[in-house]
Motif scaffolding. Structure first.
Motif, PDB file in Angstrom:
ATOM      1  N   HIS A   1       0.849  -1.190   0.000  1.00  0.00           N
ATOM      2  CA  HIS A   1       0.000   0.000   0.000  1.00  0.00           C
ATOM      3  C   HIS A   1       0.884   1.239   0.000  1.00  0.00           C
ATOM      4  O   HIS A   1       1.783   1.349   0.843  1.00  0.00           O
ATOM      5  CB  HIS A   1      -0.921   0.032   1.219  1.00  0.00           C
ATOM      6  CG  HIS A   1      -1.841   1.213   1.203  1.00  0.00           C
ATOM      7  ND1 HIS A   1      -2.990   1.240   0.435  1.00  0.00           N
ATOM      8  CD2 HIS A   1      -1.756   2.416   1.823  1.00  0.00           C
ATOM      9  CE1 HIS A   1      -3.588   2.401   0.600  1.00  0.00           C
ATOM     10  NE2 HIS A   1      -2.861   3.129   1.425  1.00  0.00           N
ATOM     11  N   PRO A   2       0.640   2.155  -0.964  1.00  0.00           N
ATOM     12  CA  PRO A   2      -0.358   2.035  -2.026  1.00  0.00           C
ATOM     13  C   PRO A   2       0.081   1.049  -3.109  1.00  0.00           C
ATOM     14  O   PRO A   2       1.280   0.766  -3.256  1.00  0.00           O
ATOM     15  CB  PRO A   2      -0.442   3.463  -2.583  1.00  0.00           C
ATOM     16  CG  PRO A   2       0.931   4.017  -2.340  1.00  0.00           C
ATOM     17  CD  PRO A   2       1.372   3.437  -1.032  1.00  0.00           C
ATOM     18  N   LEU A   3      -0.883   0.567  -3.855  1.00  0.00           N
ATOM     19  CA  LEU A   3      -0.553  -0.307  -4.972  1.00  0.00           C
ATOM     20  C   LEU A   3       0.103   0.499  -6.086  1.00  0.00           C
ATOM     21  O   LEU A   3      -0.183   1.690  -6.263  1.00  0.00           O
ATOM     22  CB  LEU A   3      -1.823  -0.972  -5.519  1.00  0.00           C
ATOM     23  CG  LEU A   3      -2.485  -2.018  -4.628  1.00  0.00           C
ATOM     24  CD1 LEU A   3      -3.838  -2.417  -5.216  1.00  0.00           C
ATOM     25  CD2 LEU A   3      -1.592  -3.241  -4.466  1.00  0.00           C
ATOM     26  N   PRO A   4       0.986  -0.125  -6.869  1.00  0.00           N
ATOM     27  CA  PRO A   4       1.572   0.571  -8.019  1.00  0.00           C
ATOM     28  C   PRO A   4       0.534   0.763  -9.121  1.00  0.00           C
ATOM     29  O   PRO A   4      -0.570   0.204  -9.062  1.00  0.00           O
ATOM     30  CB  PRO A   4       2.687  -0.378  -8.465  1.00  0.00           C
ATOM     31  CG  PRO A   4       2.225  -1.726  -8.031  1.00  0.00           C
ATOM     32  CD  PRO A   4       1.479  -1.506  -6.743  1.00  0.00           C
ATOM     33  N   ALA A   5       0.896   1.528 -10.131  1.00  0.00           N
ATOM     34  CA  ALA A   5      -0.021   1.784 -11.240  1.00  0.00           C
ATOM     35  C   ALA A   5      -0.468   0.474 -11.889  1.00  0.00           C
ATOM     36  O   ALA A   5      -1.635   0.314 -12.260  1.00  0.00           O
ATOM     37  CB  ALA A   5       0.639   2.699 -12.269  1.00  0.00           C
TER      38      ALA A   5
ATOM     39  N   ARG B   1       2.445  -7.022  -5.350  1.00  0.00           N
ATOM     40  CA  ARG B   1       2.825  -8.019  -4.343  1.00  0.00           C
ATOM     41  C   ARG B   1       4.201  -7.672  -3.784  1.00  0.00           C
ATOM     42  O   ARG B   1       5.103  -7.309  -4.533  1.00  0.00           O
ATOM     43  CB  ARG B   1       2.890  -9.414  -4.972  1.00  0.00           C
ATOM     44  CG  ARG B   1       1.549  -9.955  -5.444  1.00  0.00           C
ATOM     45  CD  ARG B   1       1.753 -11.177  -6.327  1.00  0.00           C
ATOM     46  NE  ARG B   1       0.514 -11.839  -6.628  1.00  0.00           N
ATOM     47  CZ  ARG B   1       0.121 -12.999  -6.092  1.00  0.00           C
ATOM     48  NH1 ARG B   1       0.906 -13.604  -5.207  1.00  0.00           N
ATOM     49  NH2 ARG B   1      -1.019 -13.551  -6.425  1.00  0.00           N
ATOM     50  N   GLY B   2       4.348  -7.813  -2.493  1.00  0.00           N
ATOM     51  CA  GLY B   2       5.615  -7.475  -1.876  1.00  0.00           C
ATOM     52  C   GLY B   2       6.184  -8.619  -1.065  1.00  0.00           C
ATOM     53  O   GLY B   2       5.511  -9.612  -0.778  1.00  0.00           O
ATOM     54  N   MET B   3       7.443  -8.460  -0.683  1.00  0.00           N
ATOM     55  CA  MET B   3       8.063  -9.409   0.223  1.00  0.00           C
ATOM     56  C   MET B   3       7.317  -9.369   1.556  1.00  0.00           C
ATOM     57  O   MET B   3       6.890  -8.297   2.008  1.00  0.00           O
ATOM     58  CB  MET B   3       9.544  -9.073   0.413  1.00  0.00           C
ATOM     59  CG  MET B   3      10.319 -10.097   1.219  1.00  0.00           C
ATOM     60  SD  MET B   3      10.442 -11.716   0.434  1.00  0.00           S
ATOM     61  CE  MET B   3      11.582 -11.351  -0.926  1.00  0.00           C
ATOM     62  N   MET B   4       7.163 -10.508   2.177  1.00  0.00           N
ATOM     63  CA  MET B   4       6.420 -10.594   3.423  1.00  0.00           C
ATOM     64  C   MET B   4       7.025  -9.642   4.458  1.00  0.00           C
ATOM     65  O   MET B   4       8.226  -9.639   4.670  1.00  0.00           O
ATOM     66  CB  MET B   4       6.442 -12.024   3.946  1.00  0.00           C
ATOM     67  CG  MET B   4       5.786 -13.034   3.016  1.00  0.00           C
ATOM     68  SD  MET B   4       6.869 -13.556   1.654  1.00  0.00           S
ATOM     69  CE  MET B   4       8.079 -14.557   2.516  1.00  0.00           C
TER      70      MET B   4
ATOM     71  N   VAL C   1       0.696  -4.968   4.350  1.00  0.00           N
ATOM     72  CA  VAL C   1      -0.299  -4.816   5.416  1.00  0.00           C
ATOM     73  C   VAL C   1      -0.837  -6.147   5.947  1.00  0.00           C
ATOM     74  O   VAL C   1      -1.676  -6.150   6.851  1.00  0.00           O
ATOM     75  CB  VAL C   1      -1.489  -3.961   4.916  1.00  0.00           C
ATOM     76  CG1 VAL C   1      -1.027  -2.568   4.527  1.00  0.00           C
ATOM     77  CG2 VAL C   1      -2.195  -4.631   3.733  1.00  0.00           C
ATOM     78  N   ILE C   2      -0.387  -7.277   5.449  1.00  0.00           N
ATOM     79  CA  ILE C   2      -0.973  -8.562   5.837  1.00  0.00           C
ATOM     80  C   ILE C   2      -0.399  -9.061   7.154  1.00  0.00           C
ATOM     81  O   ILE C   2       0.817  -9.032   7.370  1.00  0.00           O
ATOM     82  CB  ILE C   2      -0.760  -9.617   4.728  1.00  0.00           C
ATOM     83  CG1 ILE C   2      -1.482  -9.192   3.443  1.00  0.00           C
ATOM     84  CG2 ILE C   2      -1.267 -10.984   5.172  1.00  0.00           C
ATOM     85  CD1 ILE C   2      -1.266 -10.123   2.268  1.00  0.00           C
ATOM     86  N   ASP C   3      -1.289  -9.554   8.014  1.00  0.00           N
ATOM     87  CA  ASP C   3      -0.906 -10.226   9.256  1.00  0.00           C
ATOM     88  C   ASP C   3      -0.871 -11.731   8.953  1.00  0.00           C
ATOM     89  O   ASP C   3      -1.907 -12.396   8.924  1.00  0.00           O
ATOM     90  CB  ASP C   3      -1.932  -9.911  10.345  1.00  0.00           C
ATOM     91  CG  ASP C   3      -1.537 -10.449  11.707  1.00  0.00           C
ATOM     92  OD1 ASP C   3      -0.365 -10.871  11.866  1.00  0.00           O
ATOM     93  OD2 ASP C   3      -2.401 -10.454  12.609  1.00  0.00           O
ATOM     94  N   PHE C   4       0.327 -12.267   8.731  1.00  0.00           N
ATOM     95  CA  PHE C   4       0.459 -13.636   8.233  1.00  0.00           C
ATOM     96  C   PHE C   4       0.203 -14.737   9.262  1.00  0.00           C
ATOM     97  O   PHE C   4      -0.442 -15.743   8.938  1.00  0.00           O
ATOM     98  CB  PHE C   4       1.856 -13.846   7.619  1.00  0.00           C
ATOM     99  CG  PHE C   4       2.057 -13.124   6.330  1.00  0.00           C
ATOM    100  CD1 PHE C   4       1.694 -13.703   5.123  1.00  0.00           C
ATOM    101  CD2 PHE C   4       2.612 -11.853   6.312  1.00  0.00           C
ATOM    102  CE1 PHE C   4       1.874 -13.037   3.934  1.00  0.00           C
ATOM    103  CE2 PHE C   4       2.796 -11.174   5.117  1.00  0.00           C
ATOM    104  CZ  PHE C   4       2.427 -11.773   3.928  1.00  0.00           C
ATOM    105  N   PRO C   5       0.716 -14.645  10.491  1.00  0.00           N
ATOM    106  CA  PRO C   5       0.605 -15.788  11.399  1.00  0.00           C
ATOM    107  C   PRO C   5      -0.815 -16.327  11.602  1.00  0.00           C
ATOM    108  O   PRO C   5      -1.006 -17.549  11.593  1.00  0.00           O
ATOM    109  CB  PRO C   5       1.227 -15.274  12.698  1.00  0.00           C
ATOM    110  CG  PRO C   5       2.244 -14.279  12.230  1.00  0.00           C
ATOM    111  CD  PRO C   5       1.581 -13.591  11.070  1.00  0.00           C
TER     112      PRO C   5
END
Length: 279
Positions: A213-217, A223-226, A230-234
């Motif tokens: 966030h923000p997403l690219p154009a 998608r980014g490296m973990m 903003v994702i809570d993975f566990p």
């Protein structure tokens, strides 16, 4: 067993041979392959490389794109070919990205005849799956329906939630049709934990990467490296494992900066972030 798997798209510049070698050098036991790179390497050669290295093929990407009524026969034939390729590689599953609205081309402005019949597109997915599931079953290949984030509904996948994917998958034996839990695509869903529990043995693949966030154009590359988004993975990982999933955990990243970086550094970072952030 080390469940961490490198999806080949994360190190986009690597051939199949380079990806296999990279997995071995970095102590990984599995690799997710893409059909385009397998075709360049050669199907038989790719299968031999994986077997010789002692690696598992966690997935083959991708089949699908089933919604264009005008070319349904060609799409079905290509998917049968993809199933045959997955069988030759011994892949744990063939990932299906089902396709968007007919006439909408990924990454291009609307032009020509475009269908807005979303319900009809979803019906075509169900009809195509009825053709493909038995064929896959005969070849001991598991189809894995991947719901994509709703931002991709127009052009890539009219199946947007894990619940929708499960409704389709449950029409068939679990060894024929399962689902993909991809953190990028499902993290936002208020029913995600309920649907992961519902999926149970239907989970054919667990893929991880972060939502930037923000997403690219170009949102395909968001998608980014973990740990970079903003994702809570566990909690998601715990839910997937609690549902009974015992397969590989693939890192699949579409990101221009990561693709431009040294692949060995990317894999090293991927291993660190997996340990620190995902599990």
């Amino acid at each position: 067993m080390n469940p961490l798997s490198l999806n080949q798209r994360t190190t986009k510049s690597w051939t199949v041979a380079q990806a296999v070698d990279g997995c071995v050098r970095h102590g990984l036991e599995s690799v997710g392959l893409w059909r385009e790179e397998v075709a360049e390497q050669g199907l038989a050669a790719s299968a031999k490389l994986v077997r010789t290295a002692g690696l598992r093929v966690s997935s083959l990407c991708r089949g699908g794109f089933l919604t264009a009524a005008a070319s349904l026969d060609a799409s079905l034939e290509d998917n049968r070919l993809a199933i045959d390729e997955a069988a030759e590689l011994g892949a744990a599953c063939l990932v299906l990205v089902v396709g968007g609205l007919p006439g909408v081309v990924p990454g291009r402005p609307l032009e020509g005849v475009v269908s807005r019949d979303l319900a009809g597109a979803r019906e075509r997915v169900a009809e195509a799956l009825a053709e493909l599931a038995p064929y896959a079953g005969e070849r001991n290949v598991r189809l894995a329906l991947e719901p994509l984030h709703p931002i991709y509904c127009p052009d890539r996948a009219v199946v947007s939630t894990l619940g929708q994917a499960l409704d389709l998958a449950m029409m068939y034996p679990s060894e024929q049709v399962g689902v993909v839990v991809d953190t990028f695509h499902v993290w936002w869903d208020p029913q995600v934990f309920e649907q992961i529990a519902r999926a149970g043995e239907r989970i054919a693949s667990y893929q991880v990467c972060d939502y930037l966030h923000p997403l690219p154009a170009d949102v395909l590359l968001g998608r980014g490296m973990m740990g970079d988004g903003v994702i809570d993975f566990p909690p998601i990982t715990r839910a997937v494992l609690a549902a009974g999933y015992t397969g590989d955990i693939e890192v699949e990243i579409f990101n221009a900066d990561i693709w431009a970086a040294d692949p060995d550094e990317v894999v090293a970072s991927m291993k660190r972030r997996y340990a620190e952030v995902v599990v």
